[in-house]
Scaffold this active site. Structure first.
Site: not given
Length: 457
Positions: A422, A156, A92, A123, A90
């Site tokens: 994150h 996602e 995003d 990520d 992904h």
């Protein structure tokens, strides 16, 4: 990593991968228009589509998914009669959080201490480059031995389900013999790992109301019901004294049967402060891979600076619950909603709105694809393959497993603990990118050979 012609090709491609990862990281592709312009996601999608076209993909499309975002699809035919492998990533990303806490700009790939820093570096924009590098290496080495489908998702991280619904409406689009989800990670740097389970996710917004409007705390405080205080009590009820998740109706007794996660390693990976205890019961692996966990993601309340002496009439929070395989997301959502309402003190009015969900996932680790991946990882790393769980969620996995029950699904990727996905200062190990790109290229060759010997599914 031993030197072989394919390994040498991958190593030579790494500088290009870094340059292109820097380009892709430069787009602030957070799929939330309240935080970043939609154009940033659109630029990232176009970049991925252009990269696939440049690699000779015969079909490339920007798919408008039901949640208003775009996924990128590509098709590259292989030899006649070869199996089909779907590669997923992904583009995003999570928002950068506190940009002042980053040691370098979050959307500017920066090398530091042997790692490349930037939001999405691991990520999962790094996953996009992993797939591209593997395919480029195979092209220079004689071509991909399988049919290749690529799908790169655009939402996602938001959990809004656009690609899942699109796939359900177009069930033939992503059909494949094997699916490689490039959005997981090794248990630690240098230890090749596939992820066998994913926890599902429920995202819920809770709103508490007690008064028609705010009141002066000196005049009314002590008798007037405080919505913020009520919310605090409700949220506190989601955990017991040791921090274990205690949502009525959710089983919290699961045990992880495989790879151990020593507590000292977890404390280091999670950067837990000295003297602060871990929460919950059981082994670390039990807690993060086999049991539900609740997290309060945000609270709507007056900030400390500028707060007035008022009894609050309303307050809200965003709550996430991760659920292990064996518990359906719908069951968890119902349990969370019922618990939040039942925990409200003083008859406070509680409104719960579901904001996102994803089903948990369990892979078949005895499939031929796992054997092929184990061989590929051994060649790329010189280490035996480990099998671990992952506490995070990839909602598409269960959709794919349901649509294509005969497909073999593997989860690999660049999000090892040092990547700090994150969080601020997310990074990727270029060494991991190199080895995983090689492993994926080797896997495609091994998988093609195994299917040729046994016949494609």
């Amino acid at each position: 990593m031993s030197s072989t012609p394919l390994a040498d090709i991958v190593a030579a491609l790494l500088p290009r991968a870094r340059t292109e990862l820097a380009e892709l990281v430069s787009y602030a592709s957070v799929a939330d228009e309240r935080q970043f312009p939609k154009s940033e996601c659109e630029k990232a999608a176009v970049w991925v589509a252009d990269a696939l076209r440049a690699e000779g993909f015969q079909e490339v499309a920007l798919l408008d998914t039901p949640d208003g975002t775009q996924s990128v699809y590509g098709w590259l035919p292989g030899p006649e009669g070869a199996p089909t492998v779907l590669l997923y990533a992904h583009y995003d990303v999570q928002p950068p959080l506190d940009e002042s806490a980053w040691l370098s700009p979050p959307f500017e790939l920066t090398e530091r201490d042997g790692r490349w820093y930037g939001r999405g570096a691991a990520d999962c924009k790094g996953g996009v480059l992993m797939h591209l590098t593997a395919l480029r290496a195979l092209r220079e080495h004689g071509g991909a031995p399988v049919n290749i489908k690529v799908i790169v998702e655009g939402s996602e991280e938001q959990g809004t389900g656009g690609l899942e619904r699109y796939a359900e409406e177009h069930p033939e689009l992503l059909a494949a013999d094997a699916i490689v989800i490039g959005d997981a990670g090794n248990f630690r740097v240098g230890l090749p790992t596939v992820t066998s389970t994913l926890r599902g996710m429920v995202l819920a917004e809770v709103r508490v109301s007690t008064l028609e409007g705010n009141l002066h705390s000196g005049q009314f405080g002590g008798a007037a019901p405080d919505a913020l205080g009520a919310l605090i009590q409700i949220l506190a009820s989601l955990r017991d004294a040791d921090g274990s998740t205690t949502i009525d109706g959710l089983d919290a007794s699961g045990e992880w049967p495989g790879l151990r996660y020593p507590e000292e390693d977890f404390r280091r990976d999670a950067k837990v402060l000295d003297g602060v205890e871990l929460v919950g019961k059981g082994s670390v692996a039990d807690r993060i891979w086999a049991r539900p966990s609740v997290t309060v993601l945000g609270i709507d309340a007056p900030p400390v600076v500028g707060a007035t002496p008022s009894v609050q009439a309303t307050a809200g929070a965003l709550v996430s619950v991760r659920v292990p395989p064996g518990t359906a997301a719908e069951q968890a959502a119902e349990a969370l909603t019922a618990h939040l309402r039942a925990a409200a003190p003083w008859g406070a009015k509680v409104e719960v709105t579901q904001r996102g969900s994803g089903q948990p996932f369990r892979a078949d680790t005895g499939s031929p694809a796992y054997t092929a991946m184990a061989d590929a990882m051994r060649e790329a790393y010189g280490e035996e393959l480990a099998v671990a769980g992952q506490g995070g969620s990839i909602p598409l996995c269960n959709t794919l497993a349901t649509l294509y029950p005969r497909a073999e699904i593997l989860l690999i990727g660049l999000s090892e603990p040092e990547a700090q996905i994150h969080a601020v200062n997310e990074s990727v190990s270029p060494r991991e990118l190199e080895r995983l790109s090689l492993a994926e290229a080797l896997f495609l060759g091994h998988y093609a050979a195994s299917k040729s010997a046994g016949g494609a599914a």
